[in-house]
Write an enzyme that holds these catalytic residues in place. Sequence first.
Site, mmCIF file in Angstrom:
data_model
loop_
_atom_site.group_PDB
_atom_site.id
_atom_site.type_symbol
_atom_site.label_atom_id
_atom_site.label_comp_id
_atom_site.label_asym_id
_atom_site.label_seq_id
_atom_site.Cartn_x
_atom_site.Cartn_y
_atom_site.Cartn_z
ATOM 1 N N GLU A 27 61.539 3.011 -22.088
ATOM 2 C CA GLU A 27 62.223 3.129 -20.802
ATOM 3 C C GLU A 27 62.465 1.764 -20.151
ATOM 4 O O GLU A 27 62.650 1.662 -18.938
ATOM 5 C CB GLU A 27 61.407 4.026 -19.868
ATOM 6 C CG GLU A 27 61.244 5.439 -20.373
ATOM 7 C CD GLU A 27 60.387 6.287 -19.461
ATOM 8 O OE1 GLU A 27 60.896 6.725 -18.413
ATOM 9 O OE2 GLU A 27 59.206 6.509 -19.787
ATOM 10 N N SER A 155 61.373 10.199 -19.440
ATOM 11 C CA SER A 155 62.843 10.194 -19.446
ATOM 12 C C SER A 155 63.435 11.116 -20.499
ATOM 13 O O SER A 155 64.547 10.903 -20.968
ATOM 14 C CB SER A 155 63.388 8.772 -19.645
ATOM 15 O OG SER A 155 63.114 7.974 -18.515
ATOM 16 N N TYR A 221 70.719 9.810 -16.785
ATOM 17 C CA TYR A 221 71.149 8.417 -16.616
ATOM 18 C C TYR A 221 72.605 8.131 -16.970
ATOM 19 O O TYR A 221 73.120 7.075 -16.623
ATOM 20 C CB TYR A 221 70.263 7.504 -17.470
ATOM 21 C CG TYR A 221 68.797 7.635 -17.146
ATOM 22 C CD1 TYR A 221 68.299 7.262 -15.901
ATOM 23 C CD2 TYR A 221 67.903 8.143 -18.080
ATOM 24 C CE1 TYR A 221 66.955 7.387 -15.596
ATOM 25 C CE2 TYR A 221 66.548 8.266 -17.791
ATOM 26 C CZ TYR A 221 66.094 7.892 -16.549
ATOM 27 O OH TYR A 221 64.757 8.020 -16.251
ATOM 28 N N ARG A 260 56.033 12.148 -8.568
ATOM 29 C CA ARG A 260 56.947 13.284 -8.606
ATOM 30 C C ARG A 260 56.383 14.325 -9.554
ATOM 31 O O ARG A 260 55.809 13.996 -10.588
ATOM 32 C CB ARG A 260 58.318 12.826 -9.115
ATOM 33 C CG ARG A 260 59.489 13.661 -8.640
ATOM 34 C CD ARG A 260 60.781 13.215 -9.297
ATOM 35 N NE ARG A 260 60.830 13.609 -10.698
ATOM 36 C CZ ARG A 260 61.141 12.778 -11.702
ATOM 37 N NH1 ARG A 260 61.402 11.505 -11.457
ATOM 38 N NH2 ARG A 260 61.156 13.229 -12.942
ATOM 39 N N ASP A 262 57.490 17.873 -11.675
ATOM 40 C CA ASP A 262 58.657 18.624 -12.158
ATOM 41 C C ASP A 262 58.268 20.062 -12.492
ATOM 42 O O ASP A 262 57.171 20.315 -13.021
ATOM 43 C CB ASP A 262 59.234 17.956 -13.397
ATOM 44 C CG ASP A 262 59.750 16.552 -13.110
ATOM 45 O OD1 ASP A 262 60.046 16.266 -11.931
ATOM 46 O OD2 ASP A 262 59.857 15.755 -14.062
ATOM 47 N N GLU A 275 55.420 18.524 -15.650
ATOM 48 C CA GLU A 275 54.769 17.228 -15.797
ATOM 49 C C GLU A 275 54.687 16.503 -14.463
ATOM 50 O O GLU A 275 55.351 16.862 -13.487
ATOM 51 C CB GLU A 275 55.509 16.357 -16.803
ATOM 52 C CG GLU A 275 56.926 15.987 -16.406
ATOM 53 C CD GLU A 275 57.593 15.103 -17.448
ATOM 54 O OE1 GLU A 275 57.240 13.912 -17.519
ATOM 55 O OE2 GLU A 275 58.453 15.608 -18.187
ATOM 56 N N ASN A 277 55.035 12.590 -12.821
ATOM 57 C CA ASN A 277 55.541 11.227 -13.011
ATOM 58 C C ASN A 277 54.887 10.344 -11.969
ATOM 59 O O ASN A 277 55.114 10.531 -10.767
ATOM 60 C CB ASN A 277 57.058 11.189 -12.838
ATOM 61 C CG ASN A 277 57.774 12.049 -13.855
ATOM 62 O OD1 ASN A 277 58.103 11.588 -14.937
ATOM 63 N ND2 ASN A 277 58.002 13.313 -13.523
ATOM 64 N N GLY A 281 61.618 6.928 -11.321
ATOM 65 C CA GLY A 281 62.750 6.031 -11.139
ATOM 66 C C GLY A 281 62.985 5.705 -9.670
ATOM 67 O O GLY A 281 62.770 6.543 -8.798
#
Length: 317
Positions: A27, A155, A221, A260, A262, A275, A277, A281
């Site tokens: 990443e 990602s 992205y 974060r 998800d 998951e 994070n 980002g």
Amino acid sequence: MSLPQQKITDPKAFGKVAVLMGGRSAEREVSLNSGAAVLTALQAKAIDAHGLDVSDNVLMDLQAGEFDRVFIILHGRGGEDGVMQGALETIGMPYTGSGVLGSALGMDKLRCKLMWQGAGMPTPTYAVADQASNFAELVDVLGLPLIVKPACEGSSIGMNKVVDPSQLAHAVREAAASGDSVLVEQWVEGAEYTVAVLNGEALPAIRLQTPNAFYDFAAKYEANNTVYCCPCGLSEDKEAQLQQLAVHAFNSVGAHGWGRVDFMADEAGNFYLLEVNTVPGMTDHSLVPMAAKAAGLSFDELVWRVLETSFGKGGER
């Protein structure tokens, strides 16, 4: 549980700040983009911030540069998995976000799921697979479709949706190329959501919509047809339920500061944890800044708030 948040009003109180970005993970490019945005925002707030593309000499670079604290914006391995956090602890350098434990558990999807299961929290049914696995048996147990993913990548790297049994061996082989354990997870048909957590509080939920098979790297992205819904379309009570689950899931893995979580929701409206994070980002098109904007925080204010999480860690613990 989140550490007590120290409020800073004077940019000089942060001292000299290194924005760690880049590194060697898969990443890297995303991290460089996030790092550039964070650096610009910190400097716009009159903070003495400097970008540092991470190399093997990063600890020496930090000490030689006489930095006071670090904003970690390294995504993936070496920055989001507890490695950098542990290294910074050894030199007494304060840093943003989660510590060693929360970072390591958040990055390892397998052990994160095991912990959530142990705590009675909902997460999709799964199995661990390799090339010696009985793929027919996996399909019998988990059904189709399936989502196959490496345990320790971000990602959506190495992830594939499997709709036919003949695709499973290839998907496992591709996920295993990262060197991780491979998760074969039951597909949850329904809406995808993400909830940012900032200093123990959930920000407004975002619903993700993509015409792709799932919210993959391209949808995140590269595509211009991904739709981000905030407000997310849930009722007030249902969104509050989702936010409460996000904070509980975040805290339960030892994460703190910011991050974060998800989710998928099935057609009956039940939420399933995917998951955590711990270094999401941070470009002006990323999910956490979107949620912060919906909560009334500008990007620059969000970055300031994240930098405040460096107090109470590293050399200041």
